[in-house]
Motif scaffolding. Structure first.
Motif, PDB file in Angstrom:
ATOM      1  N   TYR A 105       0.851  -1.176   0.000  1.00 45.54           N
ATOM      2  CA  TYR A 105       0.000   0.000   0.000  1.00 45.54           C
ATOM      3  C   TYR A 105       0.895   1.238   0.000  1.00 45.54           C
ATOM      4  N   HIS A 106       0.457   2.247  -0.751  1.00 46.72           N
ATOM      5  CA  HIS A 106       1.267   3.455  -0.859  1.00 46.72           C
ATOM      6  C   HIS A 106       0.353   4.670  -0.934  1.00 46.72           C
ATOM      7  N   VAL A 107       0.922   5.829  -0.603  1.00 41.81           N
ATOM      8  CA  VAL A 107       0.178   7.068  -0.790  1.00 41.81           C
ATOM      9  C   VAL A 107       0.015   7.312  -2.287  1.00 41.81           C
ATOM     10  N   LEU A 108      -0.918   8.176  -2.594  1.00 43.29           N
ATOM     11  CA  LEU A 108      -1.270   8.453  -3.986  1.00 43.29           C
ATOM     12  C   LEU A 108      -1.356   9.967  -4.170  1.00 43.29           C
ATOM     13  N   PRO A 109      -0.497  10.526  -5.058  1.00 39.45           N
ATOM     14  CA  PRO A 109       0.396   9.845  -5.992  1.00 39.45           C
ATOM     15  C   PRO A 109       1.803   9.698  -5.430  1.00 39.45           C
ATOM     16  N   ALA A 110       2.609   8.912  -6.135  1.00 41.59           N
ATOM     17  CA  ALA A 110       4.029   8.753  -5.820  1.00 41.59           C
ATOM     18  C   ALA A 110       4.761   8.491  -7.127  1.00 41.59           C
ATOM     19  N   GLY A 111       5.866   9.181  -7.331  1.00 39.84           N
ATOM     20  CA  GLY A 111       6.600   8.982  -8.567  1.00 39.84           C
ATOM     21  C   GLY A 111       8.006   9.525  -8.488  1.00 39.84           C
ATOM     22  N   VAL A 146     -10.005   7.549 -11.360  1.00 40.29           N
ATOM     23  CA  VAL A 146     -10.048   6.148 -11.774  1.00 40.29           C
ATOM     24  C   VAL A 146      -9.875   5.229 -10.566  1.00 40.29           C
ATOM     25  N   ARG A 147     -10.370   3.994 -10.711  1.00 36.97           N
ATOM     26  CA  ARG A 147     -10.178   2.994  -9.658  1.00 36.97           C
ATOM     27  C   ARG A 147      -8.885   2.202  -9.864  1.00 36.97           C
ATOM     28  N   THR A 148      -8.473   2.047 -11.115  1.00 38.41           N
ATOM     29  CA  THR A 148      -7.229   1.342 -11.403  1.00 38.41           C
ATOM     30  C   THR A 148      -6.411   2.189 -12.374  1.00 38.41           C
ATOM     31  N   ASN A 149      -5.085   2.052 -12.280  1.00 37.57           N
ATOM     32  CA  ASN A 149      -4.197   2.723 -13.221  1.00 37.57           C
ATOM     33  C   ASN A 149      -3.065   1.778 -13.589  1.00 37.57           C
ATOM     34  N   ALA A 150      -2.088   2.269 -14.330  1.00 34.71           N
ATOM     35  CA  ALA A 150      -1.029   1.408 -14.841  1.00 34.71           C
ATOM     36  C   ALA A 150      -0.193   0.783 -13.734  1.00 34.71           C
ATOM     37  N   GLU A 151      -0.200   1.373 -12.535  1.00 40.16           N
ATOM     38  CA  GLU A 151       0.661   0.896 -11.459  1.00 40.16           C
ATOM     39  C   GLU A 151      -0.071   0.102 -10.387  1.00 40.16           C
ATOM     40  N   GLY A 152      -1.403   0.085 -10.425  1.00 42.00           N
ATOM     41  CA  GLY A 152      -2.135  -0.653  -9.402  1.00 42.00           C
ATOM     42  C   GLY A 152      -3.565  -0.178  -9.288  1.00 42.00           C
ATOM     43  N   SER A 153      -4.138  -0.281  -8.076  1.00 42.99           N
ATOM     44  CA  SER A 153      -5.550   0.044  -7.857  1.00 42.99           C
ATOM     45  C   SER A 153      -5.716   0.984  -6.666  1.00 42.99           C
ATOM     46  N   GLU A 165      -1.680  11.361 -13.860  1.00 46.62           N
ATOM     47  CA  GLU A 165      -1.523   9.979 -14.300  1.00 46.62           C
ATOM     48  C   GLU A 165      -2.232   8.997 -13.364  1.00 46.62           C
ATOM     49  N   GLU A 166      -2.016   9.146 -12.049  1.00 44.12           N
ATOM     50  CA  GLU A 166      -2.455   8.117 -11.111  1.00 44.12           C
ATOM     51  C   GLU A 166      -3.893   8.296 -10.637  1.00 44.12           C
ATOM     52  N   LEU A 167      -4.363   9.521 -10.525  1.00 40.51           N
ATOM     53  CA  LEU A 167      -5.735   9.731 -10.071  1.00 40.51           C
ATOM     54  C   LEU A 167      -6.717   9.877 -11.227  1.00 40.51           C
ATOM     55  N   LEU A 168      -6.259  10.455 -12.341  1.00 42.53           N
ATOM     56  CA  LEU A 168      -7.155  10.696 -13.464  1.00 42.53           C
ATOM     57  C   LEU A 168      -6.935   9.725 -14.613  1.00 42.53           C
ATOM     58  N   GLY A 169      -5.909   8.904 -14.534  1.00 38.12           N
ATOM     59  CA  GLY A 169      -5.682   7.888 -15.559  1.00 38.12           C
ATOM     60  C   GLY A 169      -5.181   8.423 -16.876  1.00 38.12           C
ATOM     61  N   ASN A 170      -4.644   9.655 -16.892  1.00 37.20           N
ATOM     62  CA  ASN A 170      -4.114  10.219 -18.130  1.00 37.20           C
ATOM     63  C   ASN A 170      -2.788   9.556 -18.494  1.00 37.20           C
ATOM     64  N   ALA A 171      -2.444   9.615 -19.761  1.00 32.77           N
ATOM     65  CA  ALA A 171      -1.209   8.998 -20.235  1.00 32.77           C
ATOM     66  C   ALA A 171      -0.004   9.624 -19.548  1.00 32.77           C
ATOM     67  N   GLU A 172       0.981   8.782 -19.291  1.00 31.24           N
ATOM     68  CA  GLU A 172       2.198   9.259 -18.643  1.00 31.24           C
ATOM     69  C   GLU A 172       3.001  10.119 -19.607  1.00 31.24           C
ATOM     70  N   HIS A 173       3.547  11.206 -19.074  1.00 32.66           N
ATOM     71  CA  HIS A 173       4.466  12.033 -19.861  1.00 32.66           C
ATOM     72  C   HIS A 173       5.838  11.376 -19.769  1.00 32.66           C
TER      73      HIS A 173
END
Length: 490
Positions: A318-324, A425-432, A352-360
């Motif tokens: 489990y991790h805070v959101l967002p993290a990068g 979003v509920r899920t993204n490229a890195e998890g849920s 990217e992580e909350l809205l599910g937009n493509a990664e830059h």
């Protein structure tokens, strides 16, 4: 929280499968692998694995079944075969042969890597105990005196200094002390060890998200009396950092599998020496942001369950959101100038992580226009209006990997949060995204109470940097959440 489901993660749909397909799917799920990773492991095409798992393709060829068993470390019986006879055993590499030695080395490496990915939290806590207590910040995080500040600092007040001519790091992960963490490679005629840990990851345990990107290397953390803290950076790459950080983590996992964790079993960690010597090794920081939704009489925060098969580090926790990772969105000087900014990095991760937009990810030569491009324009407008505030607590190091961790918190008023993240979003490229029950909306998050905090920190696989963000936010709640009557329990 009586009667409430705790930390519910939305399930991902999986196809119904039969026979060997069921086995492959179960193996993937147990080891946190994607279909592509399993296909790479077996030397198959991903579409072939998909068809086998779904039951659209059956495998009757004995040699193929035996190949699957051999590469996944399974017995013949596991794949529906009787134990091999003498003729079958003749096809196997002779015991003690060069080919078998390479295969055994890679098999052992995968087992250790699997242990690492399933026990990162306990390993981080054990690794922290190797260092003086004065360096320990909560469970599994290290911080030098002066790295965590007495009060949260507005993120725009953090000074960023650029060092163009930083000396090359002495430690790279290719040292003799790290040999045991890199498996053998070769066809038996000319075998050697992998020269880089990331190369072994690419070939033997590749995450879905695994790209070598230009990044900002942390060189110094300074806090002068009466002045804002200053962080000094130079250039590095993501793989340069992973080669050191995952190597020291792999060594720690191997030592724990072999017995008690102690310095004599950690030659590479001993070679690194002082974990705060940022000139001696590449230290690439992540920016970890606890996002709090502030309502009139309560507050909540969003949490992320990171997929072990998708990310190179901190998977399965489990991790805070967002993290990068702190890095520019491209490789040109324009990207560097625009993106050498903590808040802009946080905004990209929110997108990217909350809205599910493509990664830059550097694939575009066009720099981001943070003043006009959405959602960055709206983020910045909310910040200027005072309905969105972002602070930094300071810096730490993950004790397991020695990866840098910048600890921040984002406080957003409920109306603004619901507007900015209406399409969360509920899920993204890195998890849920995690909620407290299947009937709850993703944006509702976890109640920001002492009971929630203690349950997470004490009983859940929570990333050390996430635990630090939560505990520091609770410590400074009167500053971060003025006027809110916080309760010690639910």
């Amino acid at each position: 929280m009586t009667g409430q489901t705790w930390l519910w993660t939305p399930p991902r749909p999986t196809p119904t499968s039969v026979g060997i397909g069921s086995l492959l799917r179960a193996y993937r799920q147990a080891h946190g692998l994607t279909q592509q990773q399993l296909a790479d492991l077996l030397g198959f095409d991903q579409s072939y694995v998909s068809k086998v798992e779904s039951g659209r393709r059956a495998i009757h060829d004995i040699s193929t079944l035996r190949h699957i068993a051999r590469n996944l470390g399974l017995s013949p019986e596991d794949v529906g075969l009787a134990p091999g006879g003498l003729a079958d055993r003749r096809r196997e590499p002779p015991r003690g042969s060069a080919v078998e030695k390479v295969a055994g080395s890679q098999r052992a490496w995968r087992l250790t890597r699997d242990h690492l990915n399933h026990h990162r939290i306990s390993l981080a806590r054990a690794a922290a105990r190797l260092y003086p207590e004065t360096y320990r910040l909560g469970n599994g995080l290290l911080a030098r005196p002066g790295w965590v500040w007495d009060t949260p600092v507005d993120i725009n007040d953090i000074g960023l200094r650029w060092e163009e001519s930083a000396a090359e790091a002495a430690i790279s992960g290719s040292e003799p002390e790290a040999d045991a963490t890199r498996p053998l490679v070769g066809d038996g005629g000319a075998q050697s060890r992998y020269q880089r840990y990331t190369r072994a990851m690419r070939d033997l345990d590749r995450p879905t998200l695994f790209e070598n990107r230009l990044s900002f290397r942390l060189l110094d953390v300074a806090e002068a009396e009466g002045a804002a803290p200053t962080l000094t950076f130079g250039h590095t790459t993501y793989f340069d950092a992973v080669d050191v950080c995952e190597t020291v983590a792999h060594e720690t996992a191997a030592a724990m599998m072999g017995g008690e964790l102690a310095w004599p079993a950690l030659p590479f960690r001993r070679r690194i020496g002082d974990p705060f010597d940022l000139a001696g090794r590449v230290a690439l920081p992540s920016i970890n942001t606890l996002t709090i939704r502030l309502d009139r009489g309560s507050a909540s925060f969003v949490l992320h369950r990171r997929s072990a098969g998708s990310v190179a580090t901190a998977g399965g926790v489990y991790h805070v959101l967002p993290a990068g990772v702190f890095q520019p969105s491209g490789i040109t000087p324009f990207h560097h100038d625009a993106d050498f900014d903590l808040w802009r990095n946080v905004m990209r991760e929110l997108s990217e992580e909350l809205l599910g937009n493509a990664e830059h990810d550097g694939s575009s030569s066009r720099p981001i226009d943070y003043d006009t491009d959405e959602p960055f324009r709206s983020f910045e407008q909310a910040r200027r209006a005072g309905t969105l505030r972002v602070f930094c607590f300071g810096m730490g190091l993950d004790a397991l990997t020695l990866f840098g961790e910048i600890l921040t918190v984002l406080v957003v008023e409920a109306d603004t949060f619901d507007s900015l993240f209406a399409d969360m979003v509920r899920t993204n490229a890195e998890g849920s995204v995690v909620s407290t029950g299947p009937g709850r909306q993703a944006h509702e998050g976890i109640p920001f109470t002492q009971a929630s905090l203690r349950r997470l920190v004490d009983t859940e696989p929570l990333a050390p940097s996430a635990a630090a963000c939560l505990e520091l936010a609770w410590r400074h709640r009167e500053t971060l959440l003025p006027g809110l009557r916080m309760r010690a329990a639910v």
